[in-house]
Design a protein around this motif. Sequence first.
Motif, short mmCIF file in Angstrom:
data_model
loop_
_atom_site.label_atom_id
_atom_site.label_comp_id
_atom_site.label_asym_id
_atom_site.label_seq_id
_atom_site.Cartn_x
_atom_site.Cartn_y
_atom_site.Cartn_z
N UNK A 1 3.03 3.94 -3.88
CA UNK A 1 3.30 2.67 -4.56
C UNK A 1 2.23 1.63 -4.27
N UNK A 2 1.72 1.62 -3.05
CA UNK A 2 0.64 0.69 -2.69
C UNK A 2 -0.65 1.05 -3.43
N UNK A 3 -0.95 2.34 -3.51
CA UNK A 3 -2.15 2.79 -4.22
C UNK A 3 -2.06 2.41 -5.70
N UNK A 4 -0.86 2.60 -6.27
CA UNK A 4 -0.67 2.33 -7.70
C UNK A 4 -0.54 0.85 -8.01
N UNK A 5 -0.40 0.04 -6.98
CA UNK A 5 -0.22 -1.39 -7.22
C UNK A 5 1.21 -1.75 -7.60
N UNK A 6 2.16 -0.83 -7.37
CA UNK A 6 3.56 -1.11 -7.65
C UNK A 6 4.21 -1.86 -6.50
N UNK A 7 3.53 -1.93 -5.38
CA UNK A 7 3.98 -2.67 -4.21
C UNK A 7 2.74 -3.29 -3.57
N UNK A 8 2.95 -4.29 -2.74
CA UNK A 8 1.83 -5.01 -2.10
C UNK A 8 1.93 -4.85 -0.60
N UNK A 9 0.84 -4.46 0.03
CA UNK A 9 0.81 -4.29 1.48
C UNK A 9 0.70 -5.62 2.21
N UNK A 10 1.00 -5.59 3.50
CA UNK A 10 0.87 -6.78 4.35
C UNK A 10 -0.57 -6.98 4.80
N UNK A 11 -1.31 -5.90 4.86
CA UNK A 11 -2.72 -5.97 5.27
C UNK A 11 -3.42 -4.71 4.79
N UNK A 12 -4.75 -4.77 4.80
CA UNK A 12 -5.53 -3.61 4.44
C UNK A 12 -6.04 -3.67 3.01
N UNK A 13 -6.71 -2.59 2.60
CA UNK A 13 -7.40 -2.55 1.31
C UNK A 13 -7.24 -1.19 0.66
N UNK A 14 -7.06 -1.19 -0.67
CA UNK A 14 -7.07 0.02 -1.48
C UNK A 14 -8.27 -0.06 -2.42
N UNK A 15 -9.11 0.98 -2.40
CA UNK A 15 -10.26 1.05 -3.28
C UNK A 15 -10.13 2.28 -4.16
N UNK A 16 -10.23 2.09 -5.47
CA UNK A 16 -10.16 3.18 -6.43
C UNK A 16 -11.51 3.29 -7.13
#
Length: 226
Positions: free
Chosen positions: A53-68
């Motif tokens: 869900x975090x990778x897909x942007x369906x949820x938002x993390x508290x910290x960190x980064x996702x790069x696609x």
Amino acid sequence: MKNLIIPALECRGLKKSYGHGRTVLAHLDFALQPGEYVALMGDSGVGKSTLLNLIAGLDVGDAGMVMIDGVAMSTLDDVAATRLRRQKLGFIFQAFHVLPHLTLQQNVALPLLLNGLDFGRATEMLAAVGLGGRGDDFPRQLSGGEMQRVAIARALVHRPKLILADEPTGNLDPETAHEVLMLLRNEIKANGASAIMVTHSIAAANTADRILEMTATGLHPLLATA
């Protein structure tokens, strides 16, 4: 100078907590290389679906980064992030999410419509998943295995860089599950996509290039078993 290979997906320091301070992900690091197909296993509640869900942007993390594909999602506004997901991601879910009021052809063509691409590839993908000539049928006419085939065709029709599959065979009998898994692997490889499959089934996991187990301390390699 060698060409730099950009990971299809990179997660850096991902952290996610829910109510009452329950931490699901704690500074998780993960990279998926172009063309790589990874199975993700682990106990229920450990955070596998949360990661997807975090990778897909369906949820938002508290910290960190996702790069696609080298692009940090946090640097994009809502419109740009939606466009990137629409163009570069494909989703396959346990519950299929095939739209009942659309024909099979229309279901598969949805990503093409959203991306302004030619609809002809929908016919090609239906044939590729063994449903050629059935484009005018409706989901109510299909078995569970056939509906998952439609979901696979829809996820791959626009040639995305990254496939996210969450328990894609959880509702299928073992024989149908095996057929769907082989189809999924073959189509992912034929399309040059990278993929993450969350599963509780070691048989399903064995169809991937490598298996990772998620625990409270992060992701760890897990050897396949017969």
